[in-house]
Every structure is written in structure tokens, then in C-alpha cells.
Write an enzyme that holds these catalytic residues in place. Structure first.
Site, PDB file in Angstrom:
ATOM      1  N   GLY A  62      -8.625  68.215  27.618  1.00  0.00           N
ATOM      2  CA  GLY A  62      -8.785  67.954  26.198  1.00  0.00           C
ATOM      3  C   GLY A  62      -9.986  68.688  25.641  1.00  0.00           C
ATOM      4  O   GLY A  62     -10.834  69.197  26.379  1.00  0.00           O
ATOM      5  N   GLN A  63     -10.046  68.769  24.326  1.00  0.00           N
ATOM      6  CA  GLN A  63     -11.163  69.441  23.680  1.00  0.00           C
ATOM      7  C   GLN A  63     -11.372  68.849  22.300  1.00  0.00           C
ATOM      8  O   GLN A  63     -10.421  68.493  21.602  1.00  0.00           O
ATOM      9  CB  GLN A  63     -10.916  70.950  23.562  1.00  0.00           C
ATOM     10  CG  GLN A  63     -12.081  71.704  22.928  1.00  0.00           C
ATOM     11  CD  GLN A  63     -11.955  73.211  23.133  1.00  0.00           C
ATOM     12  OE1 GLN A  63     -11.044  73.673  23.789  1.00  0.00           O
ATOM     13  NE2 GLN A  63     -12.893  73.953  22.578  1.00  0.00           N
ATOM     14  N   GLY A  64     -12.651  68.707  21.916  1.00  0.00           N
ATOM     15  CA  GLY A  64     -13.006  68.196  20.602  1.00  0.00           C
ATOM     16  C   GLY A  64     -14.191  68.959  20.064  1.00  0.00           C
ATOM     17  O   GLY A  64     -14.592  70.008  20.596  1.00  0.00           O
ATOM     18  N   GLY A  65     -14.797  68.427  18.990  1.00  0.00           N
ATOM     19  CA  GLY A  65     -15.911  69.115  18.366  1.00  0.00           C
ATOM     20  C   GLY A  65     -17.134  69.207  19.249  1.00  0.00           C
ATOM     21  O   GLY A  65     -17.952  70.115  19.097  1.00  0.00           O
ATOM     22  N   TYR A  66     -17.286  68.301  20.183  1.00  0.00           N
ATOM     23  CA  TYR A  66     -18.444  68.285  21.086  1.00  0.00           C
ATOM     24  C   TYR A  66     -18.288  69.262  22.236  1.00  0.00           C
ATOM     25  O   TYR A  66     -19.251  69.630  22.887  1.00  0.00           O
ATOM     26  CB  TYR A  66     -18.616  66.867  21.667  1.00  0.00           C
ATOM     27  CG  TYR A  66     -17.343  66.385  22.285  1.00  0.00           C
ATOM     28  CD1 TYR A  66     -16.463  65.598  21.548  1.00  0.00           C
ATOM     29  CD2 TYR A  66     -16.969  66.769  23.557  1.00  0.00           C
ATOM     30  CE1 TYR A  66     -15.260  65.208  22.076  1.00  0.00           C
ATOM     31  CE2 TYR A  66     -15.763  66.385  24.087  1.00  0.00           C
ATOM     32  CZ  TYR A  66     -14.912  65.596  23.347  1.00  0.00           C
ATOM     33  OH  TYR A  66     -13.714  65.221  23.869  1.00  0.00           O
ATOM     34  N   GLY A  67     -17.066  69.623  22.580  1.00  0.00           N
ATOM     35  CA  GLY A  67     -16.838  70.468  23.739  1.00  0.00           C
ATOM     36  C   GLY A  67     -15.538  70.114  24.430  1.00  0.00           C
ATOM     37  O   GLY A  67     -14.574  69.710  23.784  1.00  0.00           O
ATOM     38  N   LYS A  68     -15.513  70.256  25.746  1.00  0.00           N
ATOM     39  CA  LYS A  68     -14.285  70.075  26.498  1.00  0.00           C
ATOM     40  C   LYS A  68     -14.372  68.860  27.423  1.00  0.00           C
ATOM     41  O   LYS A  68     -15.452  68.420  27.790  1.00  0.00           O
ATOM     42  CB  LYS A  68     -13.991  71.330  27.340  1.00  0.00           C
ATOM     43  CG  LYS A  68     -13.751  72.575  26.488  1.00  0.00           C
ATOM     44  CD  LYS A  68     -13.520  73.800  27.356  1.00  0.00           C
ATOM     45  CE  LYS A  68     -13.272  75.044  26.481  1.00  0.00           C
ATOM     46  NZ  LYS A  68     -13.065  76.258  27.306  1.00  0.00           N
ATOM     47  N   VAL A  69     -13.199  68.353  27.805  1.00  0.00           N
ATOM     48  CA  VAL A  69     -13.082  67.247  28.755  1.00  0.00           C
ATOM     49  C   VAL A  69     -12.317  67.757  29.970  1.00  0.00           C
ATOM     50  O   VAL A  69     -11.267  68.391  29.839  1.00  0.00           O
ATOM     51  CB  VAL A  69     -12.350  66.043  28.136  1.00  0.00           C
ATOM     52  CG1 VAL A  69     -12.188  64.944  29.174  1.00  0.00           C
ATOM     53  CG2 VAL A  69     -13.117  65.520  26.942  1.00  0.00           C
ATOM     54  N   ASP A  82     -16.229  54.720  14.396  1.00  0.00           N
ATOM     55  CA  ASP A  82     -15.300  55.847  14.521  1.00  0.00           C
ATOM     56  C   ASP A  82     -14.035  55.427  15.272  1.00  0.00           C
ATOM     57  O   ASP A  82     -13.600  56.085  16.212  1.00  0.00           O
ATOM     58  CB  ASP A  82     -15.981  57.015  15.237  1.00  0.00           C
ATOM     59  CG  ASP A  82     -15.230  58.334  15.020  1.00  0.00           C
ATOM     60  OD1 ASP A  82     -14.450  58.425  14.052  1.00  0.00           O
ATOM     61  OD2 ASP A  82     -15.435  59.275  15.809  1.00  0.00           O
TER      62      ASP A  82
END
Length: 987
Positions: free
Chosen positions: A660-667, A779
Site C-alpha cells: 500500500g501507499q499513502g501521503g506519508y510513504g509506503k507500507v 481521521d
């Protein structure tokens, strides 16, 4: 610093043992070692066992460890009980339990223990109570348990135990209670169990048992309850079951049984018969049933013939359910005539969907008789139109007469029209009424916390702190509780040896059916200013519950303790061990203590200097490596992972391990050398998650431990990296599961969605009311709700969370936190967006949006359309069902309507119009309880194969990638937890 702490604990441990040895008897050394190993096998989220590393177990009163002096030659103290009820423990049961050879009670009920039941428990020859229910245990039942000569109660219900019931259990000659319901037991019920001379309760419902029903069970001469509902048996009900002369309750609901109903006339005290939802055929036999019969349920079978006259004249009958058969003839009016009903009695006659031609005898019915002949799943309608059409209905209790769907309704005479109206379901299975304790006292303000104005004597009310006890009847012998309410109060207060006015209770029916209660027990007014129980009385009352010392009652059946909550001012009260005093004088003890403290201080100083020198050398040896961060300096109890360790776990952060990936980086999915699977959230340089959010999430999650919150395992803050390590969630985010496109994933049914909604709400409820201090998540969204291998919902991502406001100097708690608006568009509370005032109702709004996603499958904002507005418009126009997610399949329309209503209440623009999270949880549990049994139970017991239902996504605000990469190759079968989706309960 970790080495320093470990060494310091050893020093304290040694000194404590010296003190104990000088002051009193000590615990048998082998049992001390065993307890240490047992403690290490648990994960103690709430630090409930924090005193397990101090002093001697028995002499220092370790939490849950109760001891006694056996007056043996060894003169040691021995562990008598291990009472670890409802302490939020996870981990496993250690085989070292088998070394506590004098233990009589093993109680780890209502925790989150995993793994299998160790066979070493079979060594505990003194064990009387084996209480493991309400955990997540797997594997099979060890046959060694069948050789415990003194075992009186085996309680393993509500786990995931599989395999067959060992034949060795037939050797348990002292066992009275076999409570193994709600597991995955399979195979044949061993006929050998018929040899058990003391068996009183046999509860095996909600398993996967098969084969024939052993006729030999009729040889159980002491059996009172036989409850085998929701299994898969072959053949018929053995006629020999009519010879169970002590039987009080026979429940074989939904067991695929065929053939005729046996004659049960010879059973003199039979009170409850449920043979519904089978394939029984033929006519109902003429049975001279006991006057004590309360419930007869033969519905959903293939029965023919008429309703036997033997069902008339039963003075305690509460429910007769014969619906969905092919019965003909008329309803004998003798069922209700010549009965005298008091204000608490109710009779339900449910005969819908038969071939009933009418009612024989008088049509004048008693005031509190409910006749339901038609489809109970149709819409609820106003009751009052019926009332004013017929004088017989103007009584204390409302009565509904409906023959809709029966031939009787072809008769158009005026006298029959009233009985052919649309049906109304009036039987309330979620009753919650107070007893006659606190309602005797006028409302009055009492000092916080946890004091209430309640009777301290029959003539005086005063402010007192009650004990709060979760209690449940597992298999009551009745359908309606009000008739037995007073009898139960007398039974319980007599068993507890307290006055009647000291007890206050509320209750609700749950699936089973089981009857859950909240008991409040108040102290007696003494006139000396005391308004709390003393420690010894708390311990006495608790012991009566935990030792099952309250005598059994046939009509109330077996009970279980759900929790024994000690809030202020009882919070520090713990059970004490029975230990003998030593002959050392107080002066000698004082000298020992002072000397020990001086020695400890000196030794601690020397050890600290030595460790600091080692750390300084290590610092200079690795100058380029980032050292312990601000987070690790502030946070205790959170593991600090090394960069290299996480690098190896992810195959050097290989793209194939990215989930996965979001605004903070990757998982990334990581697998440690011991096989543990984790999710690693790796922040990238310039990511939206800054240092503050990184530290916030560590600080919050390090002290938040709940079944419905994602668990933080540790962090990494070195080599310029910021990484958080979580438990791995095999089914990814809720959003992933609502957007099912892959063939290897299955769409969520309505029952699954309600369960997910309830789990999410319980996680938020914990944040709002049980965390100290409370927390506003800020959130909540579908990508921050993760699903584990059993589809249990866990709330994640606490980077934006804020502590709730605390009381000011005058003791006033502000209702909001003023803060910069953060969150995700579509989920943001409109009032928070405008005023910047964050409240607990802001989380409720976001949760309501998630509920609407569960219902519709839509995103919060789609092509500029807001989900709240779209659902509101459809709801007002009567087109709400056009928006329901088609992938959900069939669903109960009434439950969907209630869920929509709740979701829209949560999304009210006015915060005061929104419910609290506690009210949301209650409403969801109500929906769960009223769901048709075929919907709720079918989905509850559905096996989930991890290999077919794994989505490996572990991110908030994530975009899922292909989970099948190099990280998949090393996963063994044990890493993928496959099992049964648990029934949501209130524990």
C-alpha cells in the site's frame, strides 16, 4: 538503557525474595519458576500483571494468584487459583501451567489468548474449574483433560476449538458442566459420554458436530439441560430421550433432524422444548406435559395434523410457536382460557403460515395474550389502530390477533376481520428494565466518580459506590423474564448472602437465547459514614462468583461471569493470597527493609555507572548511526526495531513486498526470522506525516490496547528512517473490501458489514470513554479501518489524533478542543470545519459516513456528489433501497432501514442531534440481535479461508498493489490464521 533496566529488575527481584524469606512463608520454588514462564507467555496490554516481577508470588499477592498453606512437610505456600478474568491478555497458554500441581481453579476467561490448549493441563489432578471461554483458542481438545479426577466444570465456549470430542472425557466422573458451545467441534458426539454419572449441563450448540444423536445419552441420569442447536446431525431424535427423567430443557434447533417427535410425557419437570428449524414430520404427539412447561417451539418443520388438546391448560406456558408447518384444524381456546394472568405474564401463540381454519371456543382472550399468525418479517406498523377497533384489546397489555395467510382469513364475517389485519411484532427481545433498587430513591447528585444514590437499607437512601458485575444466564428455561424477575433476585441475593435491596440489575436477551445482566451491588448503610464495601467483602462477593459457589438453579440454568469491574474507589482492591504470618518482629522487618533499600541504592548506582560507560563506548564506536530517538526516550514498553532487521524482513524493501501507499510513504509486508508477519509503514522524505505525527502515533498506540484497535508492535528511528511496525491485517482496509473486483476476494454480506460497523464503533468507544485521557481520533474513514484474517475490524492511523479536553481549575471539562482542521474531505464534521472546534461528535459524524459506505459501497465524494446528501435525499423520497450495494446480496429490509436511520443520525449537521458512540454501539447491537437467525448465524459461522480471502493491504489512505510477491514465498500455513468469524458480543 534496556540492559540497565533488566539488570535493575533482577536486583530488585533478588532483594524482594530476601525480604519475603525473612518476613513470611514463600511460594514453592518450582511454582515460582512456572509462574514466571506463564507470565512471559502472555502479552499484558494493560500492565495488569506488572507486579508479577516483584517479590514472592503468594506472599506479595501477585495479581490473580491465590495461594494457600497445604500444611505439608515442605511448609511452602502453593498456588490454589489463577484468576485472570477479563484482563485484556493475549499471547498463549504456557505448558508450565502443568507444574502448578495444587491448583484448583484456572480462569483466563474473556481475554484474547491464542494458540492451543496445552496437554500439560492434564497433570493438574486437583483442578476443579477449567475456565477458558471467550478467547481465541484453536486446535483440538487434549485427551489428557479427560483424566482429571476432580474436574467439575469445563468451560471452553466462544473459542475456535476444532476436532472431535475426545472419548477420554467419558472418564470425568466428577464433571457436572460441559460448556463447549460456539466452537468448531466436529465429528460424532461420543456415546461414551453416557457414562458420566454427574453431568448436569451439556451445551454443544453452534459447532460442526455430525453423525447420529447417540440414544445412550438418555442414560445420563442427572442431566438437566441438553442443548445441541445449530449442528448437522443425521437421522431422528431417539425415542429414548423421553426417558431423561431429570431433563428441564431440550434444545435441538436447526440440527437437520428428521422423523417424528418423540413422546416426552414421562419427563416430569420439562420446562423448555425447542425442536424448531428441522425436517420433523408427522403429527404432534399427544403429550401430558409438565405444568412447569414455559416454551414449546416446533416451528419451521413439516408437521401435519391438528394442534393437540394437551397443549391446553398449561398454567406457566409463555410461548407456543408452531409457525411454518402444515397444521390444520382450529386453535383450541383452552390454551388461554381459564388462566389467570398477572401483570408480568405474557403468552405468545405463533401459528403463522399453517392451514388453520379458525379458533375453537370463545374468541374472548385474556388481556396479555399475543396471537401472531402471519409473517413476522413484514414491516412494523402502528399498533394503536388495532386497539380502538376491539374492546378486548383495551387492556393492560396490547394484544395482536392476526390470522393473515391462513384459511381462517377467508371468513369475511365481522368477528374475524379484526384477526386478519397486517401483523405487528410486539415481542421485545431487548428488554432492559431496572429492578426495584435505585428506583426507590429520588434522583440526587452524588460526588464523582462512580457513586450513586441508592438504598442502603429498606428505609434510607444514601450515596454509595456499587460493585459492577457482568453476568449471563447461558441457557435459561423460560422465554419471558419478567415472570421470573423477582424469583431471580431472591435466588441471587440468597446465594450472595446479601439483602434484597442491595441488588439492582438491568438485562437484555442475546442470541442463544441467553440473558445478559448488569448487576450493581450496593453496600448497606451503617450510619458511620462508610459508603463503600471493605476489601474483605469485595473479595468475598467476587469469590462466590469466580468459584461458582452460588448454588445452581434448574430454571435459571448455568451462569457465567463476564466481568467483575472494580472502578474507583475499589480500583486498587485485588484478591489476596491466604498466607501464614511469620514470627519475625516488626523491628526486625524494618531493619531488613532499611538495609535492603540502602544496599539497593548503592548497587543501583554502581550498575548504572557501568552501563553508562558501555553505552558511551558504543556511541563512539558507531558515530554515523542515529541513536535512540526522542520517541524512544519518551516511550516505554514499545520495541525499538533496528533498521537492518526491518530491511531483512522486507527483502531490502522489495517492491514485491509493498502492499500500500499513502501521503506519508509506503507500507510493506515484513516477515521476521521467527515467522512473525508484520506491516511496516515507512515514511518517505517530505511525506505528509511529520515528526509530530510520528511521535503522536507511537505515544498513543503504546498505551491503547483493544480488540478493535490496530496494535503497534514497535518503531524504527535510525539511519534517517521513521518506520512504524504494526500487526499485519490480512484482509486490508474496509475500503478495499467494499471495492471488490479481484476474483480471490468475496463481497461482504450484510451480517459482515454490521459486524464491522459494530467493531469499529467499539474501538472508537474505547478511545472516547476508556482511554486515559480520552482521545478524539480525527481521521476516521474506510481506509483507516482494517480487517484481520477473521474480518474483525480494527481502527488504525492515530497520527492526527488529539487528546480530549481535561478539567480546568474549577473542575469544568470543556466540550471541545480548538485546533486546526485536519482530516479527509467527505468525512469532516461540518461544524468542526466551520468552527475549528473538535468534539467527540466529530468522530461520530465520520463514523456515520463509514456506515453509509458500508450500506451503499459508494465513496464519500463521487463526481462532486456527497454521500450524506445523496442518501438523505433517497431516504426522504422512499428510494433508499435503490442505493443499497448490490454486491451485498440478500438482506433483511427492516435491519437495513434501522442501519440507514442510525447512519443518518450520526451525520446530522447539528452536533447535539447526533448520538454518542455509546448509543451507536447500543443501536448496532440491537440491530444485530433482531436480525433473522438465518442471516446472522450463517454468516457468523462461515469459514474464511485465508488463501482465498487475503488482501494483504495494510495502509491508511492506501492504493492496493498485487500482494503476491517475494514476501509470500516464506509464509507458512501457521501464519495465515484460518477459522470461524466470531459472533459479536459485548465483552
Amino acid at each position: 538503557m534496556i540492559e540497565l533496566r533488566s539488570l535493575w529488575l533482577r536486583v530488585v527481584w533478588t532483594l524482594s525474595l530476601l525480604l519475603v524469606a525473612a518476613d513470611c512463608q514463600s511460594t514453592y520454588p518450582a511454582e515460582v519458576t512456572a509462574l514466571q514462564v506463564i507470565g512471559e507467555s502472555f502479552i499484558d496490554w494493560d500492565n495488569s500483571l506488572s507486579n508479577w516481577n516483584r517479590g514472592d508470588p503468594c506472599a506479595s499477592n501477585w495479581t490473580g494468584v491465590l495461594c494457600f498453606n497445604m500444611t505439608l512437610d515442605d511448609s511452602y505456600l502453593h498456588v490454589r487459583e489463577l484468576q485472570l478474568l477479563n484482563l485484556n491478555l493475549s499471547g498463549t497458554l504456557s505448558p508450565s501451567l502443568g507444574q502448578l500441581s495444587y491448583m484448583r481453579i484456572l480462569d483466563v476467561m474473556w481475554n484474547q489468548i491464542t494458540g492451543s490448549i496445552p496437554k500439560e493441563i492434564g497433570k493438574l489432578t486437583n483442578l476443579r474449574l477449567l475456565l477458558l471461554n471467550g478467547n481465541q483458542l484453536t486446535g483440538s481438545l487434549p485427551e489428557e483433560i479427560g483424566y482429571l479426577p476432580n474436574l467439575e466444570r469445563i468451560q471452553i465456549d466462544e473459542n475456535y476449538i476444532s476436532g472431535e470430542i475426545p472419548k477420554s472425557f467419558a472418564n470425568l466422573n466428577m464433571t457436572q458442566h460441559f460448556l463447549m458451545n460456539n466452537n468448531s467441534l466436529s465429528g460424532q458426539i461420543p456415546p461414551e459420554l453416557s457414562r458420566l454419572p454427574s453431568l448436569v449441563h451439556l451445551l454443544l450448540d453452534n459447532n460442526n458436530l455430525s453423525g447420529y444423536l447417540p440414544p445412550q445419552l438418555s442414560e445420563l441420569l442427572s442431566l438437566r439441560i441438553l442443548q445441541l442447536d445449530n449442528n448437522h446431525f443425521d437421522g431422528t431424535i431417539p425415542p429414548s430421550y423421553g426417558n431423561m427423567l431429570q431433563l428441564l430443557k431440550l434444545s435441538l434447533r436447526n440440527c437437520t433432524l428428521q422423523g417424528p417427535i418423540p413422546d416426552l410425557s414421562r419427563i416430569p419437570n420439562l420446562a423448555y422444548i425447542d425442536l424448531s428449524n428441522n425436517k420433523l414430520n408427522g403429527s404432534i404427539p399427544y403429550m401430558n406435559l409438565s405444568d412447569g412447561i414455559t416454551t414449546i417451539d416446533l416451528s419451521r418443520n413439516q408437521l401435519t395434523g391438528t394442534i393437540p388438546p394437551s397443549f391446553s391448560g398449561l398454567p406457566n406456558l409463555q410461548r407456543l410457536s408452531l409457525f411454518n408447518n402444515s397444521l390444520n384444524g382450529s386453535v383450541p381456546s383452552g390454551i388461554w382460557q381459564n388462566r389467570t394472568f398477572n401483570s408480568t405474564e405474557q403468552l405468545t401463540l405463533d401459528m403463522q403460515n399453517n392451514n388453520i381454519s379458525g379458533i375453537s371456543g370463545s374468541l374472548n382472550l385474556p388481556a396479555n395474550v399475543i396471537l401472531r399468525f402471519a409473517n413476522l418479517c413484514s414491516q412494523y406498523i402502528s399498533c394503536y389502530s388495532c386497539v380502538y377497533h376491539h374492546q378486548d384489546l383495551l387492556h393492560l397489555y396490547l394484544n395482536i390477533f392476526s390470522l393473515q395467510g391462513n384459511p381462517a382469513c377467508l371468513n369475511t364475517s365481522a368477528s374475524m376481520l379484526i384477526y386478519c389485519q397486517s401483523p405487528i411484532a410486539l415481542v421485545n427481545h431487548l428488554q432492559s428494565i431496572p429492578s426495584n433498587s435505585t428506583d426507590k430513591c429520588p434522583p440526587q447528585s452524588c460526588p464523582p466518580p462512580n457513586f450513586e444514590y441508592a438504598p442502603g437499607s429498606p428505609t434510607r437512601c444514601f450515596c454509595a459506590a456499587p460493585l459492577l458485575i457482568g453476568y449471563r444466564l447461558k441457557s435459561p428455561g423460560f422465554s419471558e423474564f419478567p415472570t421470573y424477575f423477582y424469583s431471580f433476585e431472591v435466588y441471587l441475593t440468597s446465594g450472595l448472602k446479601i439483602k434484597h435491596f442491595q441488588l439492582d440489575l438491568t438485562y437484555e436477551w442475546q442470541k442463544g437465547p441467553r440473558l445478559r445482566m448488569l448487576l450493581k451491588i450496593f453496600p448497606v448503610y451503617t450510619g458511620n459514614g462508610s459508603n463503600i464495601f471493605n476489601r474483605s467483602e469485595v473479595f468475598r462477593i467476587r469469590s462466590l462468583f469466580t468459584q461458582w459457589a452460588i448454588p445452581d438453579s434448574d430454571i435459571f440454568g448455568p451462569y457465567e461471569l463476564l466481568n467483575f469491574t472494580l472502578l474507583d474507589p475499589y480500583k486498587d482492591f485485588i484478591p489476596t493470597s491466604a498466607s501464614s504470618s511469620s514470627g519475625i518482629s516488626k523491628g526486625s522487618v524494618a531493619g531488613i527493609v532499611i538495609g535492603a533499600i540502602v544496599a539497593a541504592v548503592l548497587l543501583s548506582a554502581l550498575v548504572s555507572l557501568y552501563i553508562l560507560r558501555l553505552l558511551r563506548k558504543k556511541y563512539h564506536a558507531v558515530p554515523n548511526r542515529r541513536h535512540v530517538s526522542r520517541a524512544s526516550l519518551k516511550i516505554e514498553g514499545v520495541k525499538s526495531f533496528g533498521y537492518e532487521e526491518l530491511k531483512r524482513a522486507t527483502n531490502n524493501f522489495d517492491a514485491g513486498c509493498e502492499v500500500g501507499q499513502g501521503g506519508y510513504g509506503k507500507v510493506y509486508k515484513g516477515i521476521f526470522s521467527n515467522g512473525t508477519v508484520v506491516a511496516i509503514k515507512r515514511a518517505e522524505e517530505g511525506s505528509l506525516q511529520g515528526e509530530k505525527e510520528f511521535l503522536t502515533e507511537i505515544e498513543l498506540l503504546s498505551r491503547l490496547h483493544h480488540r478493535n484497535l490496530v496494535s503497534l508492535l514497535g518503531f524504527c528511528d535510525e539511519e534517517g528512517e521513521q518506520m512504524l511496525v504494526y500487526e499485519f491485517m490480512y484482509n486490508g482496509t474496509l475500503r478495499d473490501n467494499l471495492s471488490v473486483t479481484e476474483k480471490h476476494k468475496e463481497a461482504l454480506t450484510f451480517a459482515m458489514r454490521i459486524r464491522i460497523a459494530l467493531g469499529s464503533a467499539k474501538g472508537i468507544l474505547y478511545l472516547h470513554s476508556e482511554a486515559n485521557p480520552p482521545i478524539f481520533h480525527r481521521d476516521i474513514k474506510a481506509t483507516n479501518i482494517l480487517l484481520d484474517s477473521q474480518l474483525i475490524a480494527k481502527v488504525a492511523d492515530f497520527g492526527l489524533s488529539r487528546l480530549a479536553p481535561v478539567a480546568d481549575m474549577e473542575g469544568v471539562v470543556p466540550g471541545h478542543v480548538s485546533t486546526v482542521v485536519k482530516g479527509t474531505p467527505g468525512y469532516l464534521d461540518p461544524e468542526y470545519l466551520l468552527t475549528h472546534k473538535l468534539t467527540n461528535k466529530s468522530d461520530v459524524y465520520s463514523l456515520g459516513v463509514v456506515f453509509l459506505e458500508l450500506l451503499t459501497g459508494m465513496h464519500p465524494i463521487t463526481h462532486g456528489k456527497n454521500i450524506v446528501r445523496e442518501v438523505n435525499n433517497a431516504y426522504r423520497s422512499g428510494m433508499i433501497f435503490s442505493l443499497i450495494d448490490a454486491k451485498m446480496g440478500s438482506y433483511p429490509s427492516k435491519c437495513v432501514e434501522k442501519f440507514v436511520t442510525l447512519a443518518l443520525k450520526c451525520c446530522q449537521e447539528d452536533t447535539d442531534e447526533r448520538p454518542s458512540v455509546a448509543e451507536v454501539v447500543w443501536e448496532l447491537e440491537t440491530i444485530w440481535h433482531i436480525m433473522p437467525e438465518s442471516d446472522s448465524r450463517t454468516n457468523d459461522s462461515m469459514n474464511i479461508e485465508s488463501g482465498k480471502n487475503v488482501s494483504s493491504a495494510q495502509s491508511s489512505s492506501s492504493t492496493t498493489k498485487n500482494p503476491y510477491g517475494p514476501c509470500e514465498a516464506d509464509i507458512s500455513g501457521s501464519d495465515l490464521v484460518s477459522g470461524v468469524v466470531p459472533i459479536i458480543t459485548s465483552r
